[in-house]
Design a protein around this motif. Structure first.
Motif, PDB file in Angstrom:
ATOM      1  N   PHE A 199      45.964  26.687  35.819  1.00 44.27           N
ATOM      2  CA  PHE A 199      46.468  27.920  36.594  1.00 44.27           C
ATOM      3  C   PHE A 199      46.665  28.903  35.659  1.00 44.27           C
ATOM      4  N   VAL A 200      47.078  28.946  34.317  1.00 47.73           N
ATOM      5  CA  VAL A 200      47.333  29.873  33.417  1.00 47.73           C
ATOM      6  C   VAL A 200      45.798  30.388  32.879  1.00 47.73           C
ATOM      7  N   LEU A 201      44.877  29.215  33.009  1.00 45.96           N
ATOM      8  CA  LEU A 201      43.367  29.735  32.653  1.00 45.96           C
ATOM      9  C   LEU A 201      42.884  31.021  33.410  1.00 45.96           C
ATOM     10  N   TYR A 202      43.079  30.366  34.870  1.00 46.94           N
ATOM     11  CA  TYR A 202      42.342  31.356  35.852  1.00 46.94           C
ATOM     12  C   TYR A 202      43.029  32.631  36.138  1.00 46.94           C
ATOM     13  N   TRP A 203      44.639  32.598  36.116  1.00 43.33           N
ATOM     14  CA  TRP A 203      45.442  33.463  36.434  1.00 43.33           C
ATOM     15  C   TRP A 203      45.305  34.753  35.352  1.00 43.33           C
ATOM     16  N   GLY A 204      44.893  34.082  34.063  1.00 43.71           N
ATOM     17  CA  GLY A 204      44.868  35.433  32.847  1.00 43.71           C
ATOM     18  C   GLY A 204      43.218  35.615  32.573  1.00 43.71           C
ATOM     19  N   ASP A 205      42.513  35.133  33.284  1.00 44.93           N
ATOM     20  CA  ASP A 205      41.098  35.198  33.222  1.00 44.93           C
ATOM     21  C   ASP A 205      40.746  36.637  33.000  1.00 44.93           C
ATOM     22  N   PHE A 206      40.300  37.393  32.081  1.00 46.54           N
ATOM     23  CA  PHE A 206      39.827  38.552  32.035  1.00 46.54           C
ATOM     24  C   PHE A 206      38.308  39.100  32.193  1.00 46.54           C
ATOM     25  N   VAL A 207      37.529  38.082  31.192  1.00 48.98           N
ATOM     26  CA  VAL A 207      36.202  38.065  30.986  1.00 48.98           C
ATOM     27  C   VAL A 207      35.462  37.915  32.274  1.00 48.98           C
ATOM     28  N   SER A 208      35.743  36.942  32.922  1.00 47.58           N
ATOM     29  CA  SER A 208      34.893  36.574  34.036  1.00 47.58           C
ATOM     30  C   SER A 208      34.700  37.895  35.270  1.00 47.58           C
ATOM     31  N   PRO A 209      35.886  38.196  35.395  1.00 46.65           N
ATOM     32  CA  PRO A 209      35.757  39.202  36.581  1.00 46.65           C
ATOM     33  C   PRO A 209      35.102  40.503  36.081  1.00 46.65           C
ATOM     34  N   LEU A 210      35.196  40.725  34.754  1.00 50.45           N
ATOM     35  CA  LEU A 210      34.815  42.011  34.147  1.00 50.45           C
ATOM     36  C   LEU A 210      33.227  41.652  34.263  1.00 50.45           C
ATOM     37  N   LEU A 211      32.695  40.488  33.852  1.00 52.44           N
ATOM     38  CA  LEU A 211      31.229  40.266  33.811  1.00 52.44           C
ATOM     39  C   LEU A 211      30.431  39.967  35.160  1.00 52.44           C
ATOM     40  N   TYR A 212      31.427  39.331  36.159  1.00 55.27           N
ATOM     41  CA  TYR A 212      30.345  38.653  37.175  1.00 55.27           C
ATOM     42  C   TYR A 212      31.147  39.440  38.461  1.00 55.27           C
ATOM     43  N   LEU A 213      32.055  40.423  38.205  1.00 52.88           N
ATOM     44  CA  LEU A 213      32.327  41.207  39.614  1.00 52.88           C
ATOM     45  C   LEU A 213      31.863  42.825  39.511  1.00 52.88           C
ATOM     46  N   ARG A 214      31.521  43.301  40.607  1.00 50.55           N
ATOM     47  CA  ARG A 214      31.240  44.633  40.627  1.00 50.55           C
ATOM     48  C   ARG A 214      31.890  45.524  41.554  1.00 50.55           C
ATOM     49  N   SER A 215      32.357  44.866  42.835  1.00 50.38           N
ATOM     50  CA  SER A 215      33.340  45.515  43.563  1.00 50.38           C
ATOM     51  C   SER A 215      34.764  45.620  43.364  1.00 50.38           C
ATOM     52  N   GLU A 216      35.074  46.928  43.293  1.00 50.68           N
ATOM     53  CA  GLU A 216      36.775  46.787  42.900  1.00 50.68           C
ATOM     54  C   GLU A 216      37.679  45.977  43.927  1.00 50.68           C
ATOM     55  N   SER A 217      37.290  45.998  45.158  1.00 51.81           N
ATOM     56  CA  SER A 217      38.076  45.326  45.891  1.00 51.81           C
ATOM     57  C   SER A 217      38.283  43.631  45.639  1.00 51.81           C
ATOM     58  N   ARG A 218      37.294  43.456  44.681  1.00 48.20           N
ATOM     59  CA  ARG A 218      37.570  41.826  44.182  1.00 48.20           C
ATOM     60  C   ARG A 218      38.115  41.575  42.842  1.00 48.20           C
ATOM     61  N   TYR A 219      38.593  42.747  42.337  1.00 47.67           N
ATOM     62  CA  TYR A 219      39.049  42.624  41.097  1.00 47.67           C
ATOM     63  C   TYR A 219      40.474  41.885  40.936  1.00 47.67           C
ATOM     64  N   THR A 220      40.836  41.209  39.720  1.00 47.59           N
ATOM     65  CA  THR A 220      41.813  40.181  39.684  1.00 47.59           C
ATOM     66  C   THR A 220      43.153  41.122  38.830  1.00 47.59           C
ATOM     67  N   LEU A 221      44.077  40.547  38.469  1.00 43.37           N
ATOM     68  CA  LEU A 221      45.365  41.220  38.062  1.00 43.37           C
ATOM     69  C   LEU A 221      44.924  41.521  36.359  1.00 43.37           C
ATOM     70  N   PRO A 222      43.955  40.815  35.718  1.00 49.37           N
ATOM     71  CA  PRO A 222      43.869  41.203  34.351  1.00 49.37           C
ATOM     72  C   PRO A 222      43.162  42.605  34.299  1.00 49.37           C
ATOM     73  N   ILE A 223      42.428  42.619  35.259  1.00 54.74           N
ATOM     74  CA  ILE A 223      41.387  44.018  35.342  1.00 54.74           C
ATOM     75  C   ILE A 223      42.259  45.070  35.636  1.00 54.74           C
ATOM     76  N   ALA A 224      43.378  44.873  36.568  1.00 50.08           N
ATOM     77  CA  ALA A 224      44.242  46.101  36.985  1.00 50.08           C
ATOM     78  C   ALA A 224      45.288  46.590  35.820  1.00 50.08           C
ATOM     79  N   LEU A 225      45.252  45.291  34.857  1.00 50.19           N
ATOM     80  CA  LEU A 225      46.086  45.805  33.824  1.00 50.19           C
ATOM     81  C   LEU A 225      45.265  46.847  32.776  1.00 50.19           C
ATOM     82  N   GLN A 226      43.842  46.441  32.720  1.00 53.83           N
ATOM     83  CA  GLN A 226      43.267  47.181  31.872  1.00 53.83           C
ATOM     84  C   GLN A 226      42.811  48.300  32.387  1.00 53.83           C
TER      85      GLN A 226
END
Length: 266
Positions: A199-226
């Protein structure tokens, strides 16, 4: 006896205060008035405001990002439990020479730095059509997420006497039945530990959304903090408010599981 209990109580209180101090500072920083610099020392003021939390929801779609993170962990954590426990259970059933080889292989894979897998995963996800989808974020869960989780389950299943598995086979139980009826009930504390770590691993994952997502609608919370940091580089109370919102779910989950942890301790 009373003195010993009192000393133990104060010791626990000091340890709890040490661990809670960063969370307390995070909360007080999030409640700091807008436009006023954060204090450089540990001070407490009654001049607090909730305006930073309102600004977080106004500047970024925080609710959408939170739902995306919840969806990721709701899919990835059960998948991690299933696949890593299957792998650990399979390793525990092998002959001892084969077990040692798989342990060495798991430790070798565990030493591979994550940065070495970024390009390979990107190419693989692109070929599979998983790029810019939630599948790119939960793909490691199909392989147990981490060799460490597999080794944790292997250790838990290895403690079960072989005679119990052999008796289950004589009764007509298959591999899945033995895993479900014998292995998992005995490895319940390990399953809880793996669930929390994944849970902690996926909840705080910043690198994977940054590398493998392009659409803002699919971003997760670590990207929101950035995004909050990029919008206002010096507005630390705003960033701390976003961090409090992102931390609330893991902390709440930990508090809800406290009675279960207490039962495991006894």
């Amino acid at each position: 006896m009373f003195f010993r209990l009192t000393r133990r109580f104060w010791l626990r209180l000091v340890v709890a205060a040490i661990f809670l101090l960063p969370l307390i500072w995070l909360l007080t920083a999030a409640l700091h008035p807008v436009g006023r610099p954060l204090p450089t020392s540990l001070t407490f003021s009654l001049d607090l405001t909730l305006q930073n939390f309102r600004r977080v929801w106004e500047l970024v779609p925080f609710g959408r990002f939170t739902l995306n993170s919840l969806l990721v962990v709701l899919l990835a954590v059960p998948l991690t439990l299933i696949t890593s426990s299957w792998a650990g259970f399979g390793m525990a059933q092998l002959p001892k020479p084969s077990q040692r080889r798989w342990i060495v292989l798991s430790l070798a894979v565990l030493m591979v730095p994550g940065v070495a897998l970024w390009v390979t995963r990107f190419l693989l996800y692109t070929r599979l059509g998983w790029y810019d989808s939630i599948l790119a974020l939960i793909a490691p869960a199909f392989m147990g997420s981490s060799p460490f989780f597999v080794l944790m389950f292997y250790r838990a299943f290895r403690r079960i006497p072989t005679a119990i598995y052999e008796a289950a086979r004589l009764e007509g139980s298959g591999v899945l039945a033995s895993w479900w009826q014998i292995g998992l009930p005995s490895a319940r504390p390990t399953a809880v530990g793996v669930a929390i770590l994944s849970f902690v691993l996926y909840w705080g994952d910043f690198v994977s959304p940054l590398l493998y997502l392009r659409s803002e609608s699919r971003y997760t919370l670590p990207i929101a903090l950035q995004l909050l940091q990029q919008l206002t580089l010096s507005d630390w109370p705003l960033l701390m408010a976003g961090a409090v919102l992102a931390t609330a779910v893991p902390v709440g989950l930990f508090l809800l599981l406290q009675p279960y942890f207490a039962r495991l301790g006894h």
